[in-house]
Write an enzyme that holds these catalytic residues in place. Structure first.
Site, PDB file in Angstrom:
ATOM      1  N   GLU B  47       0.809  -1.140   0.002  1.00 11.99           N
ATOM      2  CA  GLU B  47      -0.073  -0.082   0.051  1.00 11.99           C
ATOM      3  C   GLU B  47       0.863   1.257  -0.003  1.00 11.99           C
ATOM      4  OE1 GLU B  47      -0.315  -2.677   1.851  1.00 11.99           O
ATOM      5  OE2 GLU B  47      -2.335  -3.098   2.391  1.00 11.99           O
ATOM      6  N   ALA B 159      15.788 -48.178 -14.974  1.00 12.23           N
ATOM      7  CA  ALA B 159      16.281 -49.507 -14.013  1.00 12.23           C
ATOM      8  C   ALA B 159      17.632 -48.969 -13.688  1.00 12.23           C
ATOM      9  CB  ALA B 159      16.156 -50.728 -14.859  1.00 12.23           C
ATOM     10  N   TRP B 165      16.335 -36.595 -19.816  1.00 13.24           N
ATOM     11  CA  TRP B 165      15.211 -35.970 -18.864  1.00 13.24           C
ATOM     12  C   TRP B 165      13.933 -36.652 -18.996  1.00 13.24           C
ATOM     13  CZ3 TRP B 165      17.667 -31.936 -16.601  1.00 13.24           C
ATOM     14  CH2 TRP B 165      18.658 -31.613 -17.316  1.00 13.24           C
ATOM     15  N   GLY B 273       7.519 -39.799   0.796  1.00 14.80           N
ATOM     16  CA  GLY B 273       6.647 -40.796   1.563  1.00 14.80           C
ATOM     17  C   GLY B 273       6.225 -40.364   2.888  1.00 14.80           C
TER      18      GLY B 273
END
Lengths: 335, 335
Positions: B47, B159, B165, B273
């Site tokens: 403000e 794996a 990417w 997790g």
């Protein structure tokens, strides 16, 4: 053409090995006076059905049809002959017939003095009701849609094997609708042993719904071992084929010989991996539920990829919400 | 208000623990004469910046601001006083201040004869630039976005561990833009050991881009063991904090104390997790690439769920394409 596409769509799953074609007849003033779609094998093709519906109003009119009218005599006489006999002056079709035996319809019509236009809404027809059949006509192999439902973190079941219901009621209803319009559902023997799946089209709450499910796809179980007596897949709700091989090319050859055009592959992970590795998945349909498990089996097993540059590449064809779930449709990226 | 929101958005990541607020001043005729946004801590609020920009044209005008103007004297004088002193006749704000110490701005303004309206585009502000700060103000805990990039089958690497990417250039650019506007990036020590991640905002091709990246978030590594000497995360590109705990509540308490409001959790699976299990993920941002691997690690490790009914439930907030990838944003479903 939109009415013809809708007619075509409505008979999907009932016409194989013939294409599900839709046809609209307009009279000389352009009013719709006839509508028809391919009948089950041995029955009339779409053009003949629409001509019968139109009667004498077809004279001087136009036939709008999703596929180039056939010019050969198979189990039914050529549609080109019926169109010419009915006095149709113009034929507009969406997609040319890739089948050498049936093609030539355009030439026959033109030679008879009928004006022929093609290509109208061709993409919509190619990716819509005629998608599987065009694939079958071009490659000689059934079209395979691999469908699975998984959580946002890619799990198809929790650690204890429970998976009812990973996806929403809306997604399950959509899958049962898909099953109704497919020729065959393929699943591995392991999935049958684990889930005792019935592999039938049902209503979304899992109960059979005799009023709305008026046909069932062929159920195909793939795997060398026997099926347990009393397995639901052996009930008399639909025909079941047990193929004692796990080789995708053998599965597809066997199904192609039976006139199966449109296949829904429903798992499990090992079988899906084999199909992906063989390049035999023509569309992936993933129902992704906005839940997280952090444990449990994933949708796709080994598919011959050991490093990131070997990943099987697809292209997203469409993303839609299905209730709370995200439905992703992807096709092989051949570039 | 849209201009105020844009102003607010532009200073995200530079104002914590203060909110990134935007303010527009309209003169008595409704012309925009001033624009301001929150300065870094200790600097002026939006403000005051907007009033300075407007000068005497603010007299008799309107202030449009994304958050209720503060009425308390913190490091800077109350904004309500500045608005009243400048002769503003009307204040329109989007969202009320949930902070008891700062609230009361509406009352102070009304008592001074200023007309006050609220709620304009409130949803856009709440889910946009003020989302993290509002969460922080309401819960006392930083807002956590868990971001990951995975294949359609849920893998975050192949794996052999390769992952460059998985997601597209467009997605990587969007993530680096996100990093620039966040207070802190959190990763597990395992991810640092595996990838030697720098955890900095960079341009999409992976190189540092000194011209466009003018600030870096705090880098936070979570884990009890030491970090290897020479790790990129220990370079002088940005400040790094090593928290010797893996307990989400401890991590968030430590960050909250440092005035961190907006956190980006970037993995790995074990840490993600733990955060999911602790209910400490306030938004999931998944970049799903249309590729299939069939092998390799997945995004989310154990999160305390053993059966399907215990799944952590989210709600899809938005799905967009990001180049070839599907970006899914989901928030906890508290129902």
């Amino acid at each position: 053409m939109r009415a013809a596409i809708a007619g075509s769509d409505a008979v999907r799953g009932t016409t194989s090995p013939n294409p599900p074609v839709g046809c609209v007849i307009l009279d000389a003033e352009g009013n719709q006076v006839g509508l028809g779609a391919t009948q089950p094998p041995g029955g009339s093709h779409a053009e003949v059905m629409a001509l019968v519906d139109a009667g004498t109003k077809a004279r001087g009119g136009t036939a709008v049809v999703t596929l180039e009218p056939c010019a050969h005599h198979g189990r039914t006489p050529p549609c080109t002959r019926a169109l010419i006999a009915a006095g149709v002056k113009k034929v507009v079709f969406a997609v040319a017939d890739p089948n050498p035996a049936a093609a030539g319809g355009r030439t026959v019509l033109t030679d008879a003095g009928v004006t022929v236009e093609s290509g109208l809404l061709a993409d919509e027809v190619e990716l819509g009701p005629l998608r599987a059949w065009l694939h079958y006509a071009r490659t000689g192999r059934p079209h395979v849609t691999w469908k699975y439902a998984a959580t946002l973190d890619g799990r198809v079941a929790a650690a204890d094997g429970t998976s009812r219901w990973i996806s929403s009621e809306e997604s399950r209803a959509q899958v049962h609708d898909l099953r109704r319009r497919i020729d065959a559902i393929v699943a591995g023997r392991g999935t049958i042993l684990a889930d005792d799946s019935a592999l039938t089209a049902r209503s979304a709450d899992g109960t059979a719904d005799g009023t709305s499910v008026d046909r069932q796809p062929l159920r195909v179980v793939v795997g060398t071992g026997d099926l347990p007596e009393g397995a639901r897949v052996l009930d008399d709700a639909a025909e079941t084929l047990h193929l004692r091989t796990r080789e995708p090319s053998e599965v597809l050859a066997a199904l192609g010989e039976r006139g199966v055009v449109d296949v829904l592959l429903e798992g499990g992970p090992t079988l899906a991996g084999a199909f992906v590795q063989a390049g035999a998945v023509d569309r992936v349909l993933a129902y992704v539920a906005p839940t997280l498990l952090g444990d449990g089996p994933v949708a796709l097993g080994a598919s011959g990829v050991s490093t990131i540059t070997g990943a099987h590449r697809f292209r997203v064809e469409g993303v839609t919400m299905c209730g709370p779930d995200v439905r992703i449709s992807a096709v092989p990226d051949r570039n």
